[in-house]
Enzyme design. Structure first.
Site, PDB file in Angstrom:
ATOM      1  N   ILE A  87       0.845  -1.087   0.138  1.00 37.07           N
ATOM      2  CA  ILE A  87       0.125   0.196  -0.040  1.00 37.07           C
ATOM      3  C   ILE A  87       0.927   1.425  -0.105  1.00 37.07           C
ATOM      4  O   ILE A  87       1.922   1.276   0.708  1.00 37.07           O
ATOM      5  CB  ILE A  87      -0.976  -0.058   1.137  1.00 37.07           C
ATOM      6  CG1 ILE A  87      -1.821   1.064   1.073  1.00 37.07           C
ATOM      7  CG2 ILE A  87      -0.192  -0.145   2.614  1.00 37.07           C
ATOM      8  CD1 ILE A  87      -3.026   1.272   2.288  1.00 37.07           C
ATOM      9  N   ALA A  88       0.582   2.176  -0.977  1.00 35.20           N
ATOM     10  CA  ALA A  88       1.363   3.470  -0.942  1.00 35.20           C
ATOM     11  C   ALA A  88       0.545   4.467  -1.344  1.00 35.20           C
ATOM     12  O   ALA A  88      -0.572   4.258  -2.286  1.00 35.20           O
ATOM     13  CB  ALA A  88       2.510   3.222  -1.654  1.00 35.20           C
ATOM     14  N   GLU A 121       2.130  -7.275   7.434  1.00 38.89           N
ATOM     15  CA  GLU A 121       3.473  -7.183   8.225  1.00 38.89           C
ATOM     16  C   GLU A 121       3.519  -5.599   8.039  1.00 38.89           C
ATOM     17  O   GLU A 121       3.206  -5.060   7.125  1.00 38.89           O
ATOM     18  CB  GLU A 121       4.619  -7.888   7.556  1.00 38.89           C
ATOM     19  CG  GLU A 121       4.571  -9.453   7.812  1.00 38.89           C
ATOM     20  CD  GLU A 121       4.060 -10.169   6.668  1.00 38.89           C
ATOM     21  OE1 GLU A 121       3.833  -9.588   5.678  1.00 38.89           O
ATOM     22  OE2 GLU A 121       3.810 -11.154   6.768  1.00 38.89           O
ATOM     23  N   ASN A 126       6.787   2.156  12.182  1.00 39.66           N
ATOM     24  CA  ASN A 126       5.791   2.713  11.202  1.00 39.66           C
ATOM     25  C   ASN A 126       4.430   3.117  12.087  1.00 39.66           C
ATOM     26  O   ASN A 126       3.607   2.571  11.857  1.00 39.66           O
ATOM     27  CB  ASN A 126       5.351   1.884   9.979  1.00 39.66           C
ATOM     28  CG  ASN A 126       4.939   2.616   8.820  1.00 39.66           C
ATOM     29  OD1 ASN A 126       4.141   3.918   9.098  1.00 39.66           O
ATOM     30  ND2 ASN A 126       4.904   2.141   7.554  1.00 39.66           N
ATOM     31  N   TYR A 133      -4.085   0.840  10.674  1.00 38.07           N
ATOM     32  CA  TYR A 133      -4.446  -0.613  10.749  1.00 38.07           C
ATOM     33  C   TYR A 133      -5.407  -0.738  12.119  1.00 38.07           C
ATOM     34  O   TYR A 133      -6.405  -1.270  12.151  1.00 38.07           O
ATOM     35  CB  TYR A 133      -3.666  -1.431  10.720  1.00 38.07           C
ATOM     36  CG  TYR A 133      -2.804  -1.347   9.296  1.00 38.07           C
ATOM     37  CD1 TYR A 133      -3.714  -1.520   8.367  1.00 38.07           C
ATOM     38  CD2 TYR A 133      -1.473  -1.394   9.111  1.00 38.07           C
ATOM     39  CE1 TYR A 133      -3.007  -1.432   6.903  1.00 38.07           C
ATOM     40  CE2 TYR A 133      -0.783  -1.286   7.747  1.00 38.07           C
ATOM     41  CZ  TYR A 133      -1.692  -1.186   6.864  1.00 38.07           C
ATOM     42  OH  TYR A 133      -1.038  -1.054   5.572  1.00 38.07           O
TER      43      TYR A 133
END
Length: 163
Positions: A87-88, A121, A126, A133
């Site tokens: 994801i970015a 993961e 981060n 999440y």
């Protein structure tokens, strides 16, 4: 106010996905072949002799803002559960809720395909991703020692279970 749209990624989005990931320190840094594999299923689906009942075990979605792709998410089915692989979101579009919208849309698609759980993961350091999440009720279920390189760091394994 800019228009935001989430849609399935297309092969023509490939250069933009690579560019977005290259400028995101926290995105998985895949090689070109990994991105190309995302769209290999499109060709198989175009072949009627391929199993027409099967759905691709991978999902790639992009988010567009004012017609420009500014982020993406990739998930894949692993046995009876799913994994968020990558994801970015571009720097200029971060902190606007687009990552959360991508996660929500991916979870909706997985649920519609009968998914029961999703794991991923994330680098222990981060905090932004972990916060994202947590908002979606992912829970820490494990740790992978020295999973990441440059710098070496543990990965937290997070899991979401559909209610």
């Amino acid at each position: 106010m800019s228009t935001v749209c989430i849609r399935p990624a297309e092969a023509t989005d490939l250069p933009r996905l690579v560019e977005i990931a290259a400028h995101s320190a926290t995105a998985a840094q895949w090689n070109q072949a990994e991105y190309v594999k995302l769209f290999a299923a499109d060709e198989a689906e175009a072949q009627p002799e391929a199993n027409p009942q099967s759905q691709s075990p991978r999902i790639a979605l992009v988010v567009e803002q004012s017609g420009n792709v500014v982020g993406f998410i990739v998930g894949r089915q692993v046995a009876d559960e799913w994994e968020i692989e990558n994801i970015a979101v571009t720097g200029a579009a971060r902190r606007c809720g687009l990552g959360s919208r991508l996660v929500g849309e991916l979870l909706d698609v997985i649920r519609s395909r009968g998914g029961k759980s999703v794991f991923l993961e994330v680098r222990e350091s981060n905090r932004a991703a972990r916060s994202l999440y947590e908002k979606w009720a992912f829970l820490e279920v494990g740790r992978r020692k020295m999973y990441y390189q440059d710098p070496t760091e543990d990965a937290l394994v997070l899991k979401f279970i559909f209610p």
